[in-house]
Design a protein around this motif. Structure first.
Motif, mmCIF file in Angstrom:
data_model
loop_
_atom_site.group_PDB
_atom_site.id
_atom_site.type_symbol
_atom_site.label_atom_id
_atom_site.label_comp_id
_atom_site.label_asym_id
_atom_site.label_seq_id
_atom_site.Cartn_x
_atom_site.Cartn_y
_atom_site.Cartn_z
ATOM 1 N N UNK A 1 0.811 -1.224 0.000
ATOM 2 C CA UNK A 1 0.000 0.000 0.000
ATOM 3 C C UNK A 1 0.838 1.264 0.000
ATOM 4 N N UNK A 2 2.068 1.207 0.503
ATOM 5 C CA UNK A 2 2.930 2.387 0.576
ATOM 6 C C UNK A 2 4.320 2.032 0.051
ATOM 7 N N UNK A 3 4.372 1.815 -1.262
ATOM 8 C CA UNK A 3 5.590 1.326 -1.891
ATOM 9 C C UNK A 3 6.767 2.293 -1.692
ATOM 10 N N UNK A 4 6.525 3.591 -1.805
ATOM 11 C CA UNK A 4 7.620 4.560 -1.687
ATOM 12 C C UNK A 4 8.220 4.541 -0.284
ATOM 13 N N UNK A 5 7.353 4.520 0.725
ATOM 14 C CA UNK A 5 7.841 4.464 2.100
ATOM 15 C C UNK A 5 8.547 3.142 2.381
ATOM 16 N N UNK A 6 8.057 2.078 1.767
ATOM 17 C CA UNK A 6 8.708 0.772 1.931
ATOM 18 C C UNK A 6 10.120 0.830 1.340
ATOM 19 N N UNK A 7 10.281 1.500 0.195
ATOM 20 C CA UNK A 7 11.596 1.624 -0.419
ATOM 21 C C UNK A 7 12.554 2.388 0.495
ATOM 22 N N UNK A 8 12.037 3.428 1.132
ATOM 23 C CA UNK A 8 12.858 4.183 2.063
ATOM 24 C C UNK A 8 13.296 3.320 3.238
ATOM 25 N N UNK A 9 12.368 2.509 3.716
ATOM 26 C CA UNK A 9 12.698 1.599 4.823
ATOM 27 C C UNK A 9 13.823 0.651 4.431
ATOM 28 N N UNK A 10 13.715 0.061 3.256
ATOM 29 C CA UNK A 10 14.697 -0.940 2.820
ATOM 30 C C UNK A 10 16.060 -0.301 2.521
ATOM 31 N N UNK A 11 16.079 0.991 2.263
ATOM 32 C CA UNK A 11 17.350 1.688 2.000
ATOM 33 C C UNK A 11 18.010 2.169 3.280
ATOM 34 N N UNK A 12 17.280 2.034 4.388
ATOM 35 C CA UNK A 12 17.807 2.518 5.660
ATOM 36 C C UNK A 12 18.551 1.441 6.433
ATOM 37 N N UNK A 13 18.703 1.715 7.729
ATOM 38 C CA UNK A 13 19.456 0.814 8.597
ATOM 39 C C UNK A 13 18.609 -0.396 8.982
ATOM 40 N N UNK A 14 19.120 -1.614 8.791
ATOM 41 C CA UNK A 14 18.351 -2.815 9.152
ATOM 42 C C UNK A 14 18.330 -3.036 10.660
#
Length: 733
Positions: free
Chosen positions: A607-620
């Motif tokens: 539902x929030x692909x852009x925010x998901x992309x930001x999450x995956x580019x951040x710190x795990x």
């Protein structure tokens, strides 16, 4: 005078034959043919195409009192027999009418061989529906792939058809199914709402799913059938899962069926019975009063016999070398008598059972003889538990013989157990009872006991049919080590195979060369060196050593000459004709790095692909590493991270020789696969993930040299899986 009499008899027989042929027209099959009268089919091979709809067929039969003798004719539905997961369509549909007979038919290359709906008095005789649909299996010798699991829990809307079938019947009462063969498929005979049938003298073996399946079917007699090696989800010494495969499957309100004198060995479960969702929800009904008599349920990776939430009889069966001989969860008023148990991890295991009789059985060389228990704290979270008494209570255990059993009784949270007149030899009375066992009575149990045989347990079915000898011969393979799973199902011993045996500490690889009697030799070898004789007789063995090059796969070509051979896909080779087979091994030295993330509604992967992309580019949240992706994921799943609403990003370099490769990915729940940042595979729509197989995707693409593989995975639920396999696509075998 005698010669005149013989001539008259011969003339009369010839006249009758001509009269019969005159009554039954000789016909040739063609696409779209509808047969409404009794006929004989011209014996030839017919290449007829199936359709994407299983409810349409090139041949349709309808009418009353119709007999179709296919006369050995072959209906072949595929030009690509070595990819049976691509087979489509149904060959023959019996559409309407009653008292219809088909016989002497051969069907291959379809998803369903023959389908009949609402036909009373149906007869299917002496036909062969082998080499039809079967799924490609993703599990291998080293690890299980959870996408291979099946589910047969519902069939109100023909859900079973997604697995195909040799014979699929619905609403066909009083059916007579005998003399048929279904091997090298996924499902044999599948029946729904079929009552009063007689199924006997068939061979439904070496299938990757089910031999005989029943759903809402009662009062059937299943006698003298060979139902061996209906199995998947097993690797000897590595895992034993079964993945809901079974020789006989009985689900959802199937009552008063008799299963007798069948051989049901080497199958996921030998016999798998579940009361059904109706019973789970309402607490009513079940699969009750079925009789299992004088069958062989040995060598099941999981349970020789599984009976749950129901009332049945298990009498005079052979059950050797299974995980559980009988698993009887929530069974009640069930009789287990006169059975031969040997070599099982646990012979009888019943949780939450009630009013059960265990009498006159023999237990030999078991780890555990009888296990009874309950969990008083189990939540009553569905209808059956809310409405039924599910205490573990009221057991009669009498007149059994235990020989060399390590732990005879293991009982807890159980009341009212009478243990009487059981003979024990080869060990002392080993037992595990605790303070949760109440009203326990042990009498005359030990080395001096003399079990009494009560013949009233034995049914008296009478002579119903003349039955074939179903038992495995002493010369045939027996034991779980002979459940040898290929990528298409269990090995059938009808063709030669080079089977990995072991790799020792020095890197030597031992291969067993198995199959029909004959001679073999290596005629081509790549990526390895033969260290022992490169020829011999079957069964034989060869030892090889892999070359040290990281980019070299093993590819060995063998030639066989000997007895007649039938390949895994049904191609026949006459005796003495060369048959070629291969041993192939392809290993990529992965170095996986897996980054773990937790998402919420603001970073939802759908539902929030852009925010998901930001999450995956951040710190795990964490990072794990290893050489085997399934292990990296499995060991990290749920460790210092939630099991739900998680995502992972896994990366590894790969280096492969130039060629065409098949990439297979199994993931929970959604997945994307990238090579050099290019999306090559996607399964990112959770609404399409309905069955276990939906969690797997394949792609074929050319690769050469070094690449970076990246896998993005996300899931809402707590079902964890991530497997990747890459292997060359071999052409021109």
């Amino acid at each position: 005078m005698k010669n005149i009499l013989k001539f008259c008899v011969f003339s009369l027989a010839l006249f009758n034959l001509h009269a019969l042929q005159a009554q039954k027209k000789l016909i040739t099959l063609h696409q779209g043919l509808v047969i409404k009268h009794s006929v004989i089919v011209k014996n030839k091979i017919y290449h007829l195409a199936g359709t994407d709809s299983l409810f349409l067929a090139p041949i349709v039969i309808e009418g009353d009192n119709v007999s179709v003798d296919f006369n050995g004719a072959v209906i072949d539905g595929s030009s690509d027999p070595e990819n049976p997961d691509k087979f489509v369509g149904t060959a023959v549909i019996i559409k309407s009418g009653k008292n219809i007979t088909i016989k002497n038919l051969i069907v291959k290359g379809f998803k369903v061989g023959v389908m009949a709906r609402g036909i009373s008095g149906l007869k299917i005789i002496n036909s062969d529906f082998s080499y039809n649909f079967r799924q490609h299996l993703n599990s291998n010798r080293e690890r299980e792939d959870l996408a291979d699991w099946q589910s047969y829990h519902h069939n109100e809307k023909d859900e079973w058809l997604r697995f195909g079938a040799g014979i699929y019947l619905r609403g066909c009462d009083s059916a007579d199914i005998h003399g048929n063969i279904i091997i090298e498929g996924q499902c044999g005979l599948m029946m729904t709402n079929c009552n009063g049938g007689l199924i006997y003298n068939n061979n439904f073996s070496f299938n990757s799913g089910i031999g005989i399946g029943m759903y809402r079917s009662s009062n059937n007699r299943v006698l003298y059938n060979k139902l061996d090696w209906n199995v998947r989800g097993f690797s000897d010494g590595v895992y034993y899962r079964g993945q809901d495969s079974a020789g006989i499957l009985v689900f959802e309100q199937c009552d008063n069926n008799t299963f007798a004198w069948n051989s049901v060995t080497h199958s996921g479960d030998g016999f798998f019975l579940w009361a059904g969702q109706t019973t789970m929800d309402s607490g009513e009904g079940g699969c009750n009063d079925n009789l299992l008599f004088s069958n062989d349920f040995s060598y099941a990776p999981t349970n020789g016999v599984e009976l749950t939430f129901s009332r049945n009889k298990v009498i005079n069966n052979i059950i050797h070398d299974c995980w559980h001989g009988v698993w009887g969860g929530f069974s009640y008023n069930t009789i287990i008598a006169n059975n031969d148990f040997a070599g099982n991890m646990s012979s009888i295991a019943i949780e939450h059972g009630k009013d059960n009789i265990i009498d006159q059985n023999t237990f030999t060389s078991e780890k555990v003889g009888i296990e009874l228990w309950s969990n008083p704290k189990r939540p009553k979270d569905f209808g059956y538990l809310k409405k039924r008494d599910t205490r573990s209570i009221n057991y009669s255990i009498r007149n059994n013989t235990f020989t060399d059993v390590k732990n005879i009784f293991n009982i807890n949270n159980t009341d009212n157990v009478a243990i009487d007149n059981n003979k024990i030899s080869g060990s002392t009375l080993q037992q595990k009872f605790d303070t949760t066992v109440n009203d326990l009575e042990i009498d005359k149990t030990g080395g001096q006991a003399k079990p009494v045989i009560d013949s009233s347990y034995f049914p008296k079915p009478g002579v119903i049919v003349s039955g074939q000898n179903t038992r495995l011969a002493a010369s045939e393979p027996q034991g779980k080590k002979y459940i040898m799973m290929t990528e298409w199902g269990p090995y059938s011993f009808k063709y030669p195979i080079a089977w990995w045996n072991k790799t020792d500490s020095s890197g030597k690889i031992s291969l067993d060369v198995l199959g029909p009697a004959g001679k073999w030799k290596i005629i081509g070898i790549k990526g390895a060196t033969a260290l022992t004789n490169a020829s011999g007789v079957l069964p034989g063995n060869v030892t090889i050593r892999k070359d040290t090059s990281a980019l070299t796969n093993i590819d060995i070509k063998f030639e066989y000459k000997g007895d007649a051979v039938t390949s895994a896909f049904g191609k026949k080779y006459r005796a003495g004709q060369p048959y070629y087979f291969y041993y192939r091994q392809f290993d990529i030295p992965y170095k996986w790095e897996t980054k773990w993330f937790v998402f919420d509604t603001t970073s939802d992967p759908v539902k929030n692909e852009a925010k998901f992309r930001q999450l995956m580019a951040g710190k795990p949240v964490k990072t794990t590493e290893g050489t085997e992706l399934s292990i990296v994921f499995g060991k990290g799943f749920g460790k210092n991270i939630p099991r739900e609403k998680i995502a992972t990003m896994s990366s590894s370099a790969i280096d492969v020789p130039e060629g065409l490769y098949k990439i297979g990915i199994s993931a929970s729940e959604m997945v994307r696969v990238y090579i050099d940042d290019k999306l090559v595979m996607e399964n990112w729509d959770p609404s399409r993930l309905i069955y276990d197989a939906d969690y797997h995707r394949d792609a074929v693409l050319p690769l050469k040299g070094r690449h970076i593989m990246r896998i993005e995975q996300a899931q809402y639920g707590d079902y964890g899986m991530l497997n990747i396999i890459i292997k060359p696509v071999y052409k021109g075998n």
